[in-house]
Write a protein that holds these residues in place. Structure first.
Motif: not given
Length: 486
Positions: A352-371
């Motif tokens: 989650e921290q990596a996605f936010r750092a690269m400017g892609r917070p939209d991927l956080v919820s998608e990644f949380a579902k299936l890792q």
């Protein structure tokens, strides 16, 4: 959980039976050829006869195994074992006589040798096994291999079981009795009696002390009995019951007897005892051969990894759950850019921290579902190729050699994923995860999480070496097609 001593004694029986049969044939040869002094129809030197035996007797051991004489189970009565020995020795003699008949040159100096060996074989095998059982009962007196059990019920059947199992040579130590019926304390003497199973468990300070739950007649209702089954499976405890309990069913059940009563043992998986040994041998041989054959590929990928991203390590260690919830670190070739890798010693503690750092917070919820993500921006160009071809997972062969993984098994998961398995968590944790499995040949990442869980549980409950071979063959085809790999 099963006592390791049971498996050790089962393994010891193999060379012991072999030596007993060898001694029987040697004694039969000596009696007929050396002591009787009568001429034989086909003189065979003693050394040549011994060489013939070393070829023939392994088939006898196979017949013994097929007869269930090496099954790892304490549900084995003495009379039942004697009957199986009689059948196995008889089958071995018939095989040997048939082999002698089909050979152009006879393998016995006289037709009476296998007859003598038959009688001597029965005596020697039963004597050797009696000595082993005597040694086992002697060790029971010192607590070696003893099963700690909770008895459910206080009726006639439970009283009978209690009398038999409280003997020091039974191999059992009764921790207490559970029954809500009136007068239970007076019917079961010399044992603490608890009204509920929860009270019995609370009285046992260390849950690991409980090896078995034995269900006899009881005033407990069906819901309470089902709680016992769930508790046993969740804590990897053997559950056995006298077959008068309505509504209980398991896909893997073993029928036997205990204290003269018919008893059924519910098992989470058929992979017990010799099956576990066979699977481990299969894993070691398979992983060794694969590492040797794929060593040029492993070296090439390691070099490419270092050339493409020299800052980071070649291998990535990720924490996964193995058998009985043991945490292991599974190896993979690193497929992510070192800059975006997360971990305790990295700038980003999680994805989650990596996605936010690269400017892609939209991927956080998608990644949380299936890792996982269909197109993970953290993955390098080389990493995408490694994932597509599954080359990133080749280092798991070393995990297989180390015993952390199996060649084939359920999918390795992180601890937080275990909640997805719900009531099947105990079944899932009864086996080591695999480098490949049904989820790979069914579409890998294209398979929904619910379907992955069903595939894992199916494998646990229907394991066989033949199923493992089929999955390995189909894995090669799945990797070649590249379906579901990203």
């Amino acid at each position: 959980m099963r006592k390791r001593s049971e498996l050790i004694f089962s393994v010891i029986l193999v060379p012991l039976d072999f030596l007993a049969l060898l001694a029987a044939f040697v004694a039969a040869y000596i009696i007929r050829v050396k002591l009787e002094g009568k001429p034989v129809a086909h003189p065979i030197p003693a050394l040549e006869f011994l060489q013939i035996l070393l070829i023939v007797l392994p088939v006898w051991i196979l017949i013994f195994a097929l007869s269930g004489l090496y099954a790892q189970s304490s549900l084995r009565g003495r009379l039942n074992e004697i009957g199986k020995v009689f059948v196995a020795v008889s089958g071995g003699v018939m095989f040997t006589i048939l082999l002698d008949f089909l050979q152009q040159s006879p393998i016995f100096p006289s037709k009476s040798v296998p007859i003598f060996a038959y009688g001597l074989g029965l005596v020697f095998v039963l004597t050797a096994r009696t000595l082993i059982r005597t040694l086992q009962r002697w060790l029971f007196r010192y607590g070696v291999g003893v099963h700690n059990a909770l008895l459910i019920g206080s009726g006639e059947l439970a009283q009978r079981l209690a009398r038999e199992l409280m003997s020091t040579s039974s191999g059992y130590r009764l921790l207490g009795c559970v029954d809500s019926a009136r007068g239970a304390s007076s019917r079961i003497a010399n044992l603490p009696v608890y009204q509920t199973f929860e009270k019995a468990v609370a009285a046992v300070k260390d849950k690991r002390l409980v090896d078995e739950i034995i269900q006899a007649d009881s005033a407990l209702d069906q819901d309470e009995i089902l709680k016992l089954v769930h508790y046993a499976t969740d804590n990897h405890i053997i559950y056995r019951f006298v077959p008068n309990q309505f509504g209980l069913y398991a896909s893997n059940s073993v029928v036997g007897n205990l204290a003269g009563l018919p008893m059924i043992e519910i098992r989470l998986t058929p992979l017990e005892g010799w099956g576990r040994i066979a699977k481990r041998i299969f894993d070691v041989i398979g992983a060794t051969i694969a590492i040797i054959l794929l060593s040029p590929v492993l070296l090439a990928v390691a070099i490419a990894e270092k050339l493409s991203d020299s800052d980071g390590p070649i291998l990535y260690h990720h924490r996964r759950l193995s058998r009985n919830g043991k945490e292991v670190y599974v190896l993979k070739f690193r497929s992510m850019s070192w800059k975006w890798c997360d971990g305790p010693d990295r700038p980003f503690k999680n994805a989650e921290q990596a996605f936010r750092a690269m400017g892609r917070p939209d991927l956080v919820s998608e990644f949380a579902k299936l890792q996982k993500l269909d197109d993970d921006p953290r993955v390098s160009k080389l990493g995408k190729f490694l994932r597509k071809t599954s080359l990133d997972e080749l280092p798991q062969l070393f995990n297989v050699l180390a015993g952390d993984l199996s060649m084939v098994g359920p999918r390795p998961i992180i601890p937080m994923e275990l909640e997805h398995y719900g009531k099947h968590s105990a079944s899932f944790l009864s086996l080591k995860p695999g480098a490949t499995g049904l989820w790979v040949i069914s579409g890998r990442n294209d398979v929904s999480y619910e379907e992955r869980v069903k595939l894992d549980i199916y494998y646990v409950e229907h394991w066989s070496l033949l199923l493992d071979l089929k999955i390995l063959i189909k894995t090669g085809l799945a990797i070649f097609r590249g379906r579901g790999a990203y």
